[in-house]
Write a protein that holds these residues in place. Sequence first.
Motif, PDB file in Angstrom:
ATOM      1  N   GLY A  70       0.909  -1.246  -0.063  1.00 58.05           N
ATOM      2  CA  GLY A  70      -0.163   0.034   0.087  1.00 58.05           C
ATOM      3  C   GLY A  70       0.958   1.156  -0.200  1.00 58.05           C
ATOM      4  O   GLY A  70       0.518   2.292  -0.708  1.00 58.05           O
ATOM      5  N   ALA A  71       1.854   1.187   0.874  1.00 54.94           N
ATOM      6  CA  ALA A  71       2.888   2.425   0.807  1.00 54.94           C
ATOM      7  C   ALA A  71       3.536   2.674  -0.571  1.00 54.94           C
ATOM      8  O   ALA A  71       3.504   3.744  -1.098  1.00 54.94           O
ATOM      9  CB  ALA A  71       3.941   2.223   1.917  1.00 54.94           C
ATOM     10  N   GLU A  72       3.726   1.688  -1.225  1.00 54.93           N
ATOM     11  CA  GLU A  72       4.451   1.819  -2.469  1.00 54.93           C
ATOM     12  C   GLU A  72       3.440   2.324  -3.634  1.00 54.93           C
ATOM     13  O   GLU A  72       3.635   3.139  -4.557  1.00 54.93           O
ATOM     14  CB  GLU A  72       5.070   0.344  -3.094  1.00 54.93           C
ATOM     15  N   GLY A  74       0.954   4.355  -2.887  1.00 51.55           N
ATOM     16  CA  GLY A  74       0.443   5.441  -2.484  1.00 51.55           C
ATOM     17  C   GLY A  74       1.796   6.374  -3.174  1.00 51.55           C
ATOM     18  O   GLY A  74       1.166   7.621  -3.199  1.00 51.55           O
ATOM     19  N   LYS A  75       2.697   6.025  -3.261  1.00 53.43           N
ATOM     20  CA  LYS A  75       3.947   7.030  -3.870  1.00 53.43           C
ATOM     21  C   LYS A  75       3.709   7.145  -5.424  1.00 53.43           C
ATOM     22  O   LYS A  75       4.467   7.895  -6.121  1.00 53.43           O
ATOM     23  CB  LYS A  75       5.238   6.393  -3.646  1.00 53.43           C
ATOM     24  N   GLN A  77       2.593   8.187  -9.137  1.00 53.04           N
ATOM     25  CA  GLN A  77       2.297   9.265  -9.634  1.00 53.04           C
ATOM     26  C   GLN A  77       1.898   9.411 -11.028  1.00 53.04           C
ATOM     27  O   GLN A  77       2.173   8.480 -11.687  1.00 53.04           O
ATOM     28  CB  GLN A  77       3.088  10.730  -9.719  1.00 53.04           C
TER      29      GLN A  77
END
Length: 200
Positions: A70-72, A74-75, A77
């Motif tokens: 999830g963190a990846e 979220g980054k 673009q």
Amino acid sequence: MSKPINDQAVKATAPATMKRSTRTPQLDEDTRRAIARKAKALTLIMPTEEEDAAITKAALSDPDNPPATGAELGKLQPARRPRGRPALNVTKVPTSIRFDSLVLDAFKAFGPGWQTRINEVLLQYLIDTRQLIRFHATVQATAKEQRKPDEFLVVARDAVQAKEKLKQHLLASGREEAARERVVTVDVGNAAVRDLPVIM
């Protein structure tokens, strides 16, 4: 005695309500095959639930391509690349300038790219007259002494601008950690410098 049949007479006496044949013309073999291939290509074949589950299981267990966390995610673009040429480190500004015909003809004589060559000559003039300076910039890691330092050749007005341009270059390249490290600059003037990335 019977008279020979006259085609014109038959057509003239035919009922007005008679319709012409509307049969579809027969297609040749190649045309029918082309239509069949196109129809097959446009057909969407969906996997069964069992096949879909097997495909998902195999993808999740692939060691070379693990699923993103999830963190990846979220980054990430959105890729919004403007139309035209890729963006360069240096913004080219359109302008109008008058040259002697002798100068312009001499640069054009070498073929395409004459505008770039004029820009390079003017840039070299600014360096030769010390209006712009060539700096050997080194990014030194403060926490990771074992890491090899990054080296660049930066063209700027002074050391302060050279450091700022280098940090902006690192940030634009997605290297936020390197942009926070210490930068050491040395004025190399016109000295020969080995092949290094150049930041204008």
